[in-house]
Design a protein around this motif. Sequence first.
Motif, mmCIF file in Angstrom:
data_model
loop_
_atom_site.group_PDB
_atom_site.id
_atom_site.type_symbol
_atom_site.label_atom_id
_atom_site.label_comp_id
_atom_site.label_asym_id
_atom_site.label_seq_id
_atom_site.Cartn_x
_atom_site.Cartn_y
_atom_site.Cartn_z
ATOM 1 N N UNK A 1 0.832 -1.202 0.000
ATOM 2 C CA UNK A 1 0.000 0.000 0.000
ATOM 3 C C UNK A 1 0.868 1.254 0.000
ATOM 4 N N UNK A 2 1.959 1.236 0.736
ATOM 5 C CA UNK A 2 2.866 2.383 0.770
ATOM 6 C C UNK A 2 3.549 2.578 -0.579
ATOM 7 N N UNK A 3 3.880 1.491 -1.240
ATOM 8 C CA UNK A 3 4.505 1.589 -2.564
ATOM 9 C C UNK A 3 3.521 2.118 -3.595
ATOM 10 N N UNK A 4 2.267 1.658 -3.528
ATOM 11 C CA UNK A 4 1.243 2.176 -4.445
ATOM 12 C C UNK A 4 1.071 3.677 -4.242
ATOM 13 N N UNK A 5 1.040 4.100 -2.987
ATOM 14 C CA UNK A 5 0.892 5.522 -2.692
ATOM 15 C C UNK A 5 2.104 6.298 -3.200
ATOM 16 N N UNK A 6 3.299 5.738 -3.060
ATOM 17 C CA UNK A 6 4.506 6.409 -3.549
ATOM 18 C C UNK A 6 4.435 6.612 -5.061
ATOM 19 N N UNK A 7 3.947 5.611 -5.769
ATOM 20 C CA UNK A 7 3.815 5.730 -7.219
ATOM 21 C C UNK A 7 2.815 6.829 -7.570
ATOM 22 N N UNK A 8 1.688 6.861 -6.871
ATOM 23 C CA UNK A 8 0.691 7.885 -7.144
ATOM 24 C C UNK A 8 1.217 9.286 -6.811
ATOM 25 N N UNK A 9 1.990 9.403 -5.736
ATOM 26 C CA UNK A 9 2.578 10.713 -5.395
ATOM 27 C C UNK A 9 3.556 11.158 -6.468
ATOM 28 N N UNK A 10 4.369 10.228 -6.976
ATOM 29 C CA UNK A 10 5.304 10.557 -8.060
ATOM 30 C C UNK A 10 4.518 11.007 -9.277
ATOM 31 N N UNK A 11 3.458 10.277 -9.578
ATOM 32 C CA UNK A 11 2.619 10.565 -10.730
ATOM 33 C C UNK A 11 1.969 11.942 -10.620
ATOM 34 N N UNK A 12 1.580 12.349 -9.443
ATOM 35 C CA UNK A 12 0.853 13.599 -9.220
ATOM 36 C C UNK A 12 1.761 14.812 -9.006
ATOM 37 N N UNK A 13 3.068 14.601 -8.867
ATOM 38 C CA UNK A 13 3.995 15.694 -8.561
ATOM 39 C C UNK A 13 4.766 16.098 -9.817
ATOM 40 N N UNK A 14 4.729 17.365 -10.140
ATOM 41 C CA UNK A 14 5.482 17.872 -11.278
ATOM 42 C C UNK A 14 6.972 17.899 -10.914
ATOM 43 N N UNK A 15 7.800 17.336 -11.777
ATOM 44 C CA UNK A 15 9.250 17.266 -11.529
ATOM 45 C C UNK A 15 9.854 18.670 -11.515
ATOM 46 N N UNK A 16 10.853 18.857 -10.685
ATOM 47 C CA UNK A 16 11.625 20.093 -10.567
ATOM 48 C C UNK A 16 10.773 21.307 -10.197
#
Length: 140
Positions: A45-60
């Motif tokens: 569940x923590x890994x799924x959330x990490x992926x979604x956070x990466x997906x939702x965050x604009x790089x730089x």
Amino acid sequence: MLPNSDAFELDDELENDFETEVLPDKTYRLDFASNSINGMIDETTAREQAIMKIFMTEAEEYLIYDYDYGCALADLIGEQPPLVQSDIKDAIETGILSDDRFESVEFTNEKLERGRLTLSLTVTCTDGEEINLEEVEVDV
């Protein structure tokens, strides 16, 4: 008096005496719908959330994250949908693989309708676990 740099030598025995420890994936549960934090989560569940956070965050974009955290999607705004469709997948894959817990990303399904790209993907973790995310949506 200056220090003598030749006087200090690393002992090979001491250098190899350390072991790396993998910490568990334990973090706060983020409820994206209500913008709240509800308890703790770990493992898959923590890994799924990490992926979604990466997906939702604009790089730089945010100073609190490393320069390679997130997905660089802002440059794709206003581009033609076929170009965006391929570049979005590259940006998502790059963002996810910047996290050392994840080894590969495979896109299993994609659908483009009325300016919205819907993706399904499988992320393989470094320990062999596979995480399937269904119908992740991106505006194009």
